[in-house]
Structures are given as C-alpha cells and as structure tokens.
Design a protein around this motif. Structure first.
Motif, PDB file in Angstrom:
ATOM      1  N   TRP A 109       0.819  -1.212   0.000  1.00 19.24           N
ATOM      2  CA  TRP A 109       0.000   0.000   0.000  1.00 19.24           C
ATOM      3  C   TRP A 109       0.855   1.265   0.000  1.00 19.24           C
ATOM      4  CZ3 TRP A 109      -4.249   2.739  -0.448  1.00 19.24           C
ATOM      5  CH2 TRP A 109      -4.437   3.888   0.321  1.00 19.24           C
ATOM      6  N   THR A 110       1.819   1.319   0.884  1.00 24.43           N
ATOM      7  CA  THR A 110       2.617   2.543   1.002  1.00 24.43           C
ATOM      8  C   THR A 110       3.524   2.744  -0.218  1.00 24.43           C
ATOM      9  OG1 THR A 110       4.141   1.286   2.409  1.00 24.43           O
ATOM     10  CG2 THR A 110       2.559   2.726   3.519  1.00 24.43           C
ATOM     11  N   TYR A 111       4.072   1.655  -0.750  1.00 24.85           N
ATOM     12  CA  TYR A 111       4.875   1.795  -1.970  1.00 24.85           C
ATOM     13  C   TYR A 111       4.009   2.314  -3.121  1.00 24.85           C
ATOM     14  CZ  TYR A 111       9.449  -0.216  -0.743  1.00 24.85           C
ATOM     15  OH  TYR A 111      10.704  -0.435  -0.227  1.00 24.85           O
ATOM     16  N   LYS A 113       1.292   4.093  -2.957  1.00 29.88           N
ATOM     17  CA  LYS A 113       0.933   5.492  -2.760  1.00 29.88           C
ATOM     18  C   LYS A 113       2.140   6.407  -2.973  1.00 29.88           C
ATOM     19  CE  LYS A 113      -2.537   7.004  -1.228  1.00 29.88           C
ATOM     20  NZ  LYS A 113      -3.711   7.562  -1.937  1.00 29.88           N
TER      21      LYS A 113
END
Lengths: 350, 350, 350, 350
Positions: A109-111, A113
C-alpha cells in the motif's frame, strides 16, 4: 541523501528487486590490499538462503555471489567493490493474482501510494530478498573486523513467549542460532505448530560484538547506538531495538544500572558496551524485536486498488518465523556499522 | 559526515558545551517566507528548562533564545537560521573536584579515551544541556509541521515499575506530561522517594504524531523507523526504541499483528503508523526507554586517571528522573525527523 | 545536502547575512588537543577586512572574531568549534532605495525568484561578507596544515590586461599580494583609474600549496581538482578555475605537457601538482578568474519587481577590484579543502 | 563521503575497472513512472565508444548497456537503477610490461603510493573507461531533462591553437561535434598530423544547456558553478573550467561584464547563465580545458618501482586527442548535475 546507501567511511549501496535481473551491492571505502576470503563470503550468503533452514520457507534459492570489481589478484585495491547475486528459483507467476490487492502488513500500500506503481514480483524492492545484498557486504565487514580482533555474532533469544535463559554462544542450536539449546527445541516446536495453523510468529534476535576498542561512535548525532539503531531498524521486520538492559532500564535505579568500576575493570555491563554514545571496550549487546511474518495462509481483510474490502489468503512458501534467517542480516548490519565507525575513528590502516 | 549535524533536507548542526560561552544550532534548509512564532519557540525552551519542573533538578537556568540569521522582518528567508542560547546559572566550581576521576555511567571515560582531554565543566559537550539546542530546532520543526496539519506530542508513560494505563492526551499531568493522571501521581511520589534515597530512576517516554500523510520514509536504508531510531537514540539517556507494539510483537502471531483493513480504513495500528518503512497515514506511535540518571549522591566505585579504584559521591543538583524534561527532547527529535522526511518526500512548498 | 556546509572530515557550516545580527561558522571534525593561535586567526580576518586596503572599499568594518565552543584551556577538544563575527559599521539605510529594483550582475533577481523574498540589507546572505566566515575557518585550517608542513598562500597575478610575470612570493606587494612588484604598481594605478571612471575591473588570483604529501584526493568523484574546484567556484566572484597549465594545456602537445621524471624527481609541473586526481607531492598551483565587481556608480539598465525597465546608479562604498580582498578567501577555501582531504586520506592523528 | 558517488537528489555510484569483469553505475533518486528510452541510452553509449570516431583510438569496444534493476514494464519504479556495461575487446597483455613502471602523465604513481598496489590492466579504476558508466547515467539524466524542456549539448571548440569562431550547433561536424565546420576540418587535420608524429594534443570542450528555469543552484556552497565545477573537474582529462566569459572576465570592466536588462530580458550573457550561484534562466555556457592525452608512442623519461630512471615508449591504440570522445562525458556530467539541482530545487514531480 542516496537512500539506498548506508555508511560513510565504509559505505554500501544496494540495488535490485526480488525476481528482478539481479541484486547487488557496491561497497565503497574498503581498505586496500586486504585478502578477501570469497569462500567465507559465500558461506554467509548460505546462512540467509531460504531452504537452508527447516524453520524457514521451503523455497530453495541459490544466492551465488560474484565479485565484479575492486579486487585484483585476490586482494582489495581500494576501488569500489561490486558484488552481484543471481537467483535461480523465481516463480513470478505466484504473484500475478496480487496485482490489484494490497497484502496486510506488507509495503504494498505505502509503496503504491508513494511511487504510483507496483512491482508485484515478490514485493519487488520491498522484498526481504534485498537483505541478501546486505549480507554480502556484512560478510566482508566481518572479515575486516576479524583482522582487528572484533567478532560479531548473534542468535534468536525469543520466539513468541519462549525466552532463552542461557547465553551459551559456543553451543548454539543449528536452526535458530539460539544460545539456549533447551529453549531452542521448544521454539522450533512452536514454529512448527504455528506453521500448521497457517500463522506466523515473532521473536527477538540478540547480537553481540567482542573485542571492540574504546572510541567507536561519534557524538552528538552519530552515537554508536544511534547509528546501530539506524542500521538495524532499516531491516524490514524489525520493530524495536534496545542496548544492554534496554527497556528494562526503565524500571531500574541509577545505583543498580550504573556500571561501576575498579582498577580491575567494569563490574557489570548494564549499558551494553557504550558510555556517552562511544564504545567503552565492553562487549556490545543489543536486541532487535522481530515482528511475525506478514504473509500468512489465512484469510485476512484488506482492500484493492478500488478501495473495496476484499478477503485475501496468501499462498506460497513463506517463513512462519523469520528469526532463523534474519540473524545473519542483523549481524551484517551491525558489522557494517562497526567497521564504518572503526574506519571513522581510527582510519583504514589502524 | 559532520557528526554534530543531523538531517538532510532539513538539517541541524549543534554546537556548544555545558558551561561554555554559548550553545546553539544552525538550521539549514528551512522553507522561505514562513512566519516564525518566536514566543512559541521560547515556550518550548522553557519546557526543557531545569527548575521549571518539581520532578527535576533545582538548578534554574534561563535558556534565552536569540535568532542570529535567516529571519528577516519576521519571516524565514531560506538562509540558514542560527539560534543561540545563553545560560545565566553556571557553577563550574561544582565540577573542579571531578578533574581526575571518571563518573560512573557518564561519558567521562570514553570521551577522555577518544579525544585525550576532558572538559570537566558540567560534562562539556556530553552534557544533557546540548539537547537544549535540539529543542530550539524542534520547536521550529513543530511549527512547520503544524502548518501541514501534523502534530507531535508525547509524555512519560512509565517511571520505574509504574506504567500508565490510559492515553488521555487532552489531560496530561503538568509534571511528567503523563497521559494517565492517576498513574502520574504515583510516579511523582516514587520520584520524590527515590530522590530522598539519593538515587535515580528510569522510565519510558511515548511520542506520537497525528495528521501524517502516506509517504514519509525512504527505503531501503532511510525507512521512517530507521531515521527516527537514529534521531531518538542520539539522545544520551535513551537505551531503546520501539514502534507500535515493538518488543511486544515478539510474542504475537501474524494473524494478530497484521493491521487488516477495509474500505473504511485500518482496523488496528499494531505497526505504529508505518508499512515497509513508509508512513501509512495512521498515527505514529513510538516509545523510548530512558535510563536512570547517572549522577547520584551515593558512593560508587570508579577509577581515576591513574586507574586507581576510588569511591565517588556526586553532589550537586541533579534530576532524579530525567523523563519530565526529556519529553520535549524526544518530541524535538521526532519533529525534526518528520519535517526532514516531509521535505524529502514532498518538497518545501507542498 | 546542507548547502551551507562544505567538507566531510573537516566540515564547515556558515550562517549570517550582511547587516544581520552576526555572521559565523561551525567547524566540525577538528582534531583534539590542538593549540589554537587566536591572534593568528584574527590577523587573517584583518586581511579580508574592508578598509584595510587602499585598493578596496573605504568601509571600515571590524571583523572581531569570538570562539564560542570547542576550545578549552586554549586547546581544541574535538567538539564543534563555533566562531562568530561581529561588525560595527553597518549602514542599512544605504540599501533602502534598492528594495524594488534588481542590481545588474548581482544575486538580487535569482534570490528573489528562488526564495520569493529579498533581504535588501547589503545583499543579505548573498553578500561577499559571508566569505568572512570562510576566512575564519580557513585561518584555522592553515594552522592545522602548518603543523603538517603544508603552506597555502596566494596573490593577485592579473588585473585587467596587466599580467604578473614574476613569482617572487617572498616579496609580494602589500596591496594586491602580487608576486611581481613591478606589475603590482601598474595594477594599483589601473585600479585607481578605473575607480575614478566609476567602473570596476576583474583579475586573476593564483593560489599555491607547498609541502603536500602524495595521496590527497579521492577518485573517482572527489579528485583533488574536483573538490578544490567546488570550493573555489563557491566564492561569488569566481568565474573559472584552472590547475597547472590549465586552459593553456589546450594548445599543448602531450610530449610537452606530460611531467617526465627521473630518480631525482619530476622535471616539470605542468599538471599543477596532481596526477589522476591525487596530489603528486609537487606544488599545487591553481588560478581563479575573478569577475569585475558588480556594483558600479554608473547608470545601468535593469528592471524592477514590476518588470519595468529602469536606470540604476549604485552609490555607496564598493571595491573597484575585489582581488585584493579575495586572495585570503581563495586561500581559505583551498586550505579548508586540503585539510579535509588530508584528514580523509591520513586521519586526524597523522 | 562515498567518493565513487556523486549527487544528492539524483545520485550516481560508479564501479568497475578497465579490463575488469564489468563496469556499471547505480542511479538513486530517479522519479518513478518515467518511460525509459533504452535505445536512446545505447546511442549515447555509442557516442563515447572507442573506434566509432576516426579522430580516436582504433580499439573497437562494444559498450553494451544492460539495466538490472529499478525499471519494471518499461518504466522507472523509484527504486535504484543499476546499469552494467560489458566490453568485448580487452587486451590485458598489452599492459603486462608496465607492471613495474609508472607512465608519465598517468595516475600510476599516485595510485600506487595511495593504495599500495597497482591494477595494471589498462589503468584499472583510473582508466578513462570509468567514464562510460557516467555516460550511461548522463543519458538517463538527459531524458529526464528533456521532459522538462531542458537540452544539454556540447562540442569541441578548440584543438591545439585552432579555435572555433562559429557556434552553429545545428550543423556540428560529425567527428569532433564542433560547431564550426570550417575550423573542424583543420582540427581533424591537425589531429592526424599529431598522430603521425606519435604525439597527442589538447583542446577545449564547450557545453551548453537551454531551457533552464530560474532557481537551480543552492548557495552558499552548492552554487550552480561550484557543483558543475566539481562534476566536470572529476573527469580525468579536465584541467580547468570556466563559465560565460570565464578567464576573459579578468580583463573586463564591470560596465562591460554586467548583464544589463530591460523588460524584454537580458541584453547579454557574459555570466554564462547564472547570478549569485543560481541559474538565471539564460543559457548555461561553460568550457572545459582538456589536456593532451598522456599515452604517446614517444620515448619519455620516468621511474620504476625501484625509483630508477627509465625510458618508456607507450605502444597500443590511444586517442591522439580525447576531445572527440570526451564531449559526451562532459555533457553527461553536466546533465547529471542539472537534474540533481532540478530535483533539489523543484522536486521530482515538478
């Protein structure tokens, strides 16, 4: 500011993705004329290798290490040393069904985003496989430290609620590198149980260094614990680090915690080998908290790119407890940090 | 490689010794045209000030902050901001008898061995007073974060065996900034007792940040927990750091630790606000282990420069528990790190 | 990444604006136990001082240097050294009429566009006065080099079309530090003439270092000429740098340029003291092109903030030729670079 | 402090020796989701390739570029990009007779003294072949700049005494990339003559950039000319750099040098595109002095490891004038610097 680099006087830069063309590391700043033991480098690689360990995944990658530069006629030249790792067991198709969904506990998820894309092949750059490049550099760092009489070693000292009571480093168990063989047996049994339950479990890795001189660490901001903290907390699975009595110091009195001293030497080592951010000549003792592996074969709730709630069960061959394989990674980051601080304080020729 | 500097896009350099001419900090990389609230800066300074806190030392220094550069007509210009602190209560004579002896638990021994000299005036550069320069920079960092909707705050959550059970941040106690006022009362009582026994005691400080965007942290080596770890572990009294469930994760299963998610958002925050080394948009939660203050008024064994065993009783006005005053220092290092990572990820104008 | 910092092992950070509260420099990484000669530091400051030189401006600032930290009982401690400069002659009102207009040849326009504001007080951070902080650091660097048998010195070797033919460094003229006293006389006369014509003029400064060991410079990217180039080209007035025969090498053959060698040593020094980016043990020779001072008392076309064409005549006391005062600045940046490279190659104790 | 790295926001690390296993570069900090044109990368590599140019050596290496990481499905991911170059024409035996002797004008002597060893295979790390890794990185930098409307290009403007008078960049000659085809013809003839005389000759390369915004460069120490100077002077053959009128400014008056301005824009570009260390929006113009190639087939005096005077004639296939092939290297270092400064000033998304 190159965020894939670490270290100053001894500096590493890693590159590569899980399931990419290659992984590797460039090591800059190595002293010249050092006879590299390539076989020993490969042995360290084999310690991290999946499949080598009954407590780990059943994937059997071969991390074959090649040196591309910086070594001539068996000795370092002072030029940057590039090492490359090739892997022979890659099942990218395992991951195709994950293209649209974010795995719980993972960087997906963070990658996505942050960079606006996803390399779904085994997690791409966020994969634990990136740490193999660190192990290669750490293996060289260990050789350089050994020359100076410094040894770095570690082991699993906790799995779930089972805590090692002994520190018999001469007789560690072969699976978890645990210095308490009785506890190790129970740890391995617990890992097997957890695996059967399609779950995973966390643990604690302890790492030590002996033979350190007084003087490693550069206050104010590069205190030895600060740089070691940076190094070890950059390993994906690590959620905490402590030195000496660590969080235990919170409930201690000064009269008990202070390491008093006589002309014979220190009377205790509550500090874990450092005073004022500088190595004190005592043994370095640190512990890293390892979270349970994120990939589990149980249904979990998560979202897809359209932010719809979906249920996900992650198949594939994953480690139920990463401690067994992470020991060598923690050792590597500690070794890299110590030779960097050593070069900084004493130069490359000392 | 300048070891008295920290940060990249928002970078601080501190200088000065306890009992020296002045302490200060240079902050490089601050966005231009930002209206600095100088009164708010001074208020943060006052939070760290000795004498302001009944749980702390009775020394009453005035850390008066002056801005020397980088601000014109009340706004930042983009030029480096120099801030200097003057202190009005310095009793150097307190330390003269320590010229030849190394205080247990202090940096005296390692500094002497590393640099071959001793600045005995209150510990010189190794003094906790160095952190006042960090608080000044952190106070500015907080203002810059606030503009972006990010709040950084913390408090004492453990003193000795007493652990805060509540997290009522809106009603912290005034002495320890503890979010559990009932526990805080017992903590303060314990500190008074310890002080009466000429001893000191450790604790745990928790720090949080709310309002973070997704995307702070730069893998592989500058993961958000790695850089925060570097920052917080560079504070002298800190012996450990953990994120989210931290060392508690060691005894957890993946099925319990993984933060599952639905289209409504995350269902838990065991990770402490990060995934894969990048902020996830959840609240950042970290804890720092604080060792008991080293200076105690009890006889302790140590050595002098001739390596003779001597007994030492440290007189003077020292904090029996440093937590009360260290909260603002931990907050400062967290704020400095977050604005640095923010600038790195999103630029100064975002 | 802190752009107001320079150097690695010996690192400087400057702060302060012309007409601000103070200018200063933090020097990090200085060896410990070095006896600083403060009087010699002040003498170097005086060389740069306006008003000390008949070829320069008639402003008579006193750059009084104070050491705030890092020195104890006359010796360096290993802690960062902060030096601060106070000026007593500031006529900010001289600049009020410039608030809305961009001076030709100055940083006014680019600073305004980059940072969105203007510190009009004497150019603020872009003022040549920033270099006084460099001179302070350079003065210390020279003392550290001197201890190692290395001397750094320079002088004006060209003003306008007048080029020094001699290199009699033992008998430089007192105004331009020119090693050809006959040429120096004509240079000074030309500067007087130019001043009378309300104009300014450029020149060339040569800087040398003797006593260098073999080994300074760190290929591939930190070759000695690369780092010196960075250092010297960061001085505002410098438009070019060359080493040894420099641009003259463009019209030479290899058979003439190569410095041949016998067992007695090198037969020539066309390279200027370096081979492959590393000092060769020969004398370092470099030259810096100095542009004519931008501020002239003649009407020039420029624009204001509304981008209207306006005519501007800059009054005030400005140097018609900056060479006289820039010599010590070039020397400072060279000395800072050399001690940094020395520490890097040989450590602080060598 | 990793000396084989350059740049901050866009950072390159090169590795590899001439005649080693491989050369390569890691590029860290590249924006994500950029569609790389691999064919265009290879075309840039071919510009530097020996054998491609009648004015260069007759060696015919194939610098085949492979991307190992950081690119997924044709687009950058934000992960570090590793590029590796393989060479197919290596005659190490050419160099065996040099094992004991130091070539005049080469790095042999200083490398041997600095690192205590010699990689005799074509100069090892000091070989000009290291620049091929820079060209690979520079080729990517050019694509990133092109997306922003910035073009970087250069050519030979002087060989020996022959100086280009024209700047017809649309019709450069194909051998020297000289913007004055008439002069180019004479330059090539001179190079042929010099080659026949077993000698070599120097020259000047000019490099320009168009389309630059106002705002590149970070005073005080990372002024645009300082960082460009560092970059270009790190190329082995470069002995000087100048911007705009450069050393010509030494003989100019301020009234002639200052770039005056009206509401229509600047009236001249003597500064070469920068004011106060920051790009002004005008074209960047810089020149690099290129020394004559060190390897010549004439007898020269030098010493061997026993410091005995010997006569040395260097056989082999060497460039009589390196300008032809160095143009693309200068362009590469300029492009790398500009995208680094661009990212620094405006971020990766601008």
């Amino acid at each position: 500011m190159a965020h894939n680099s670490f270290g100053n006087a001894f500096s590493i830069t890693t590159f590569g993705e899980s399931h990419g063309e290659a992984l590797g590391v460039i090591i800059d700043g190595v002293e010249s004329n050092f006879p590299i033991d390539e076989a020993a480098l490969q042995r360290e690689m084999d310690r991290r290798r999946p499949g080598a360990n009954p407590a780990g995944t059943t994937r059997s990658e071969t991390d074959k290490l090649s040196i591309l530069s910086g070594v001539y006629e068996g000795h370092t030249t002072g030029a940057p040393i590039a090492m490359i790792l090739s892997s022979t067991n890659q099942r990218s198709s395992d991951y195709e069904h994950l293209r649209n969904v974010f795995r719980p506990g993972h960087a997906d998820w963070t990658y996505y985003k942050k960079w606006g894309n996803r390399d779904i092949r085994g997690g791409g750059r966020s994969s634990g496989r990136e740490t193999s490049a660190r192990v290669a550099a750490g293996a060289l760092a260990k050789q350089l430290l050994e020359k100076r009489g410094i040894a770095v070693f570690g082991g699993t000292v906790q799995v779930g609620p089972i805590v090692a009571q002994e520190r018999d480093w001469a007789h560690v168990d072969p699976i978890l590198t645990c210095p308490d063989r009785e506890a190790a047996g129970r740890m391995v049994a617990l890992i097997e149980q957890v695996k059967g339950e399609k779950d995973s479990i966390g643990g604690v890795i302890e790492c030590r260094a002996t033979g350190l001189p007084v003087g490693l660490g550069e206050p104010a901001f590069d205190k030895i614990e600060a740089v070691l903290g940076h190094a070890v907390l950059s390993i994906g699975a690590v959620k905490g680090i402590q030195f000496g009595d660590g969080f235990g110091a919170a409930s201690m009195r000064g009269s008990a915690f202070n390491d008093q001293r006589t002309s014979e030497g220190f009377l205790s080592n509550h500090s874990g080998g450092m005073l004022g951010g500088i190595s004190s000549g005592q043994d370095l003792v640190l512990q890293a908290a390892i979270k349970p592996t994120s990939s589990i074969a149980r249904a979990q709730q998560t979202v897809n790119k359209e932010n719809e709630t979906v249920s996900l069960t992650i198949e594939g061959r994953h480690d139920p407890c990463i401690c067994a394989r992470a020991v060598v990674v923690v050792e590597a980051m500690v070794a890299i940090t110590l030779i960097d601080l050593y070069y900084t304080a004493f130069g490359r020729d000392a």
